[in-house]
Design a protein around this motif. Sequence first.
Motif, short mmCIF file in Angstrom:
data_model
loop_
_atom_site.label_atom_id
_atom_site.label_comp_id
_atom_site.label_asym_id
_atom_site.label_seq_id
_atom_site.Cartn_x
_atom_site.Cartn_y
_atom_site.Cartn_z
N ILE A 29 -36.98 -23.07 -12.74
CA ILE A 29 -35.75 -22.91 -13.53
C ILE A 29 -34.52 -23.33 -12.73
CG2 ILE A 29 -36.63 -21.14 -15.10
CD1 ILE A 29 -35.27 -19.02 -13.31
N SER A 30 -34.67 -23.44 -11.42
CA SER A 30 -33.51 -23.79 -10.59
C SER A 30 -33.10 -25.24 -10.76
CB SER A 30 -33.79 -23.45 -9.13
OG SER A 30 -34.96 -24.09 -8.68
N GLY A 31 -34.05 -26.15 -10.89
CA GLY A 31 -33.70 -27.56 -11.12
C GLY A 31 -32.96 -27.73 -12.44
N LYS A 32 -33.40 -27.01 -13.46
CA LYS A 32 -32.72 -27.05 -14.77
C LYS A 32 -31.31 -26.47 -14.67
CE LYS A 32 -37.00 -26.87 -17.41
NZ LYS A 32 -38.17 -26.16 -16.95
N ALA A 33 -31.15 -25.44 -13.85
CA ALA A 33 -29.83 -24.82 -13.66
C ALA A 33 -28.85 -25.81 -13.03
CB ALA A 33 -29.95 -23.56 -12.81
N ILE A 34 -29.33 -26.60 -12.07
CA ILE A 34 -28.47 -27.61 -11.45
C ILE A 34 -28.00 -28.61 -12.51
CG2 ILE A 34 -28.46 -29.59 -9.87
CD1 ILE A 34 -30.39 -27.94 -8.08
N GLU A 35 -28.93 -29.12 -13.29
CA GLU A 35 -28.60 -30.11 -14.32
C GLU A 35 -27.61 -29.52 -15.33
OE1 GLU A 35 -30.83 -32.98 -17.57
OE2 GLU A 35 -31.99 -32.18 -15.89
N GLU A 36 -27.82 -28.28 -15.71
CA GLU A 36 -26.92 -27.63 -16.67
C GLU A 36 -25.49 -27.56 -16.14
OE1 GLU A 36 -26.48 -23.06 -17.97
OE2 GLU A 36 -28.41 -23.95 -18.53
N VAL A 37 -25.32 -27.12 -14.89
CA VAL A 37 -23.98 -27.01 -14.31
C VAL A 37 -23.35 -28.39 -14.15
CG1 VAL A 37 -22.65 -26.27 -12.29
CG2 VAL A 37 -24.51 -24.83 -13.15
N LEU A 38 -24.11 -29.36 -13.64
CA LEU A 38 -23.54 -30.69 -13.45
C LEU A 38 -23.14 -31.32 -14.78
CD1 LEU A 38 -25.74 -32.13 -10.57
CD2 LEU A 38 -23.44 -31.15 -10.43
N ASN A 39 -23.90 -31.07 -15.85
CA ASN A 39 -23.52 -31.59 -17.16
C ASN A 39 -22.21 -30.97 -17.66
OD1 ASN A 39 -25.59 -33.45 -17.50
ND2 ASN A 39 -26.95 -31.97 -18.46
N GLU A 40 -21.93 -29.74 -17.25
CA GLU A 40 -20.65 -29.10 -17.60
C GLU A 40 -19.50 -29.71 -16.80
OE1 GLU A 40 -20.93 -24.87 -16.99
OE2 GLU A 40 -22.75 -24.72 -18.20
N TYR A 41 -19.78 -30.16 -15.57
CA TYR A 41 -18.73 -30.63 -14.68
C TYR A 41 -18.43 -32.12 -14.78
CZ TYR A 41 -19.03 -26.21 -12.00
OH TYR A 41 -19.00 -24.91 -11.60
N ILE A 42 -19.43 -32.94 -15.12
CA ILE A 42 -19.29 -34.40 -15.04
C ILE A 42 -19.19 -35.00 -16.43
CG2 ILE A 42 -20.40 -36.53 -14.25
CD1 ILE A 42 -21.77 -34.85 -12.04
N LEU A 43 -18.17 -35.83 -16.64
CA LEU A 43 -17.99 -36.51 -17.93
C LEU A 43 -18.81 -37.79 -18.03
CD1 LEU A 43 -14.14 -36.12 -18.50
CD2 LEU A 43 -15.99 -34.92 -19.70
N ASN A 44 -19.08 -38.44 -16.90
CA ASN A 44 -19.85 -39.69 -16.90
C ASN A 44 -21.23 -39.48 -17.50
OD1 ASN A 44 -18.16 -39.33 -14.40
ND2 ASN A 44 -18.55 -41.50 -14.17
N GLN A 45 -21.84 -40.59 -17.94
CA GLN A 45 -23.26 -40.55 -18.29
C GLN A 45 -24.03 -40.33 -16.99
OE1 GLN A 45 -24.84 -44.22 -19.85
NE2 GLN A 45 -26.93 -43.50 -19.69
N CYS A 46 -24.94 -39.38 -17.00
CA CYS A 46 -25.74 -39.08 -15.81
C CYS A 46 -27.20 -39.40 -16.08
CB CYS A 46 -25.62 -37.61 -15.43
SG CYS A 46 -23.96 -37.10 -14.96
N GLU A 47 -27.83 -40.05 -15.12
CA GLU A 47 -29.28 -40.23 -15.16
C GLU A 47 -29.86 -39.36 -14.06
OE1 GLU A 47 -32.83 -43.55 -15.14
OE2 GLU A 47 -30.75 -44.23 -15.26
N TYR A 48 -30.76 -38.45 -14.45
CA TYR A 48 -31.35 -37.51 -13.50
C TYR A 48 -32.73 -37.98 -13.07
CZ TYR A 48 -27.58 -34.30 -14.66
OH TYR A 48 -26.35 -33.72 -14.82
N PHE A 49 -32.99 -37.82 -11.78
CA PHE A 49 -34.29 -38.12 -11.19
C PHE A 49 -34.78 -36.81 -10.56
CE2 PHE A 49 -31.79 -41.95 -11.26
CZ PHE A 49 -32.67 -42.91 -11.72
N TYR A 50 -35.83 -36.24 -11.13
CA TYR A 50 -36.29 -34.90 -10.76
C TYR A 50 -37.54 -35.01 -9.90
CZ TYR A 50 -38.18 -30.20 -11.64
OH TYR A 50 -38.70 -28.94 -11.52
#
Length: 176
Positions: free
Chosen positions: A23-44
């Motif tokens: 659940i921690s990796g998902k938590a990182i993505e959730e917070v970064l999506n709140e902070y960053i306006l750019n389109q983000c591509e995630y590599f997990y």
Amino acid sequence: MDKINIGIVVASDRAFEGIYEDISGKAIEEVLNEYILNQCEYFYRLVQDDQKMIEQALIELCDDQKCDLIVTTGGTGPALRDVTPEATQGVCEKMMPGFGELMRQASLKYVPTAILSRQTAGIRNRCFILNLPGKPKSIRECLEAVFPAIPYCIDLIGGAFIEANDKNIKIFRPKS
């Protein structure tokens, strides 16, 4: 607006073995999506608490996937298998100890054992690597403390230009 490549590395023997869901990796993505306006591509990447495995994941995400930012979670405590800071140091050209200092300071407001955390940050090529603790609540608290400096750091190393969502986080870039 630049697309941002973001690596997420979860270091956990138990999640790797399927004993529990990450659940921690998902938590990182959730917070970064709140902070960053750019389109983000995630590599997990989900890896064991093993220095070589963590180093390989970091190198691949930096060098092959061209990530601008890699955020790790797990493996920052004092236990024998906690080796994420050593792996980060092993692949970085420059270490950024101020990030770990600030995260520990922020976490100490909530829990006295924050002093046991060894998270740090560093730079490999044009990629900024940040080690976070493993609990989603701590991930949010630590990112809230250090994220205001991350976009400018990535600017300075030649990474993509991160646009922040001012409603959720205020970043700092010096006026030129």
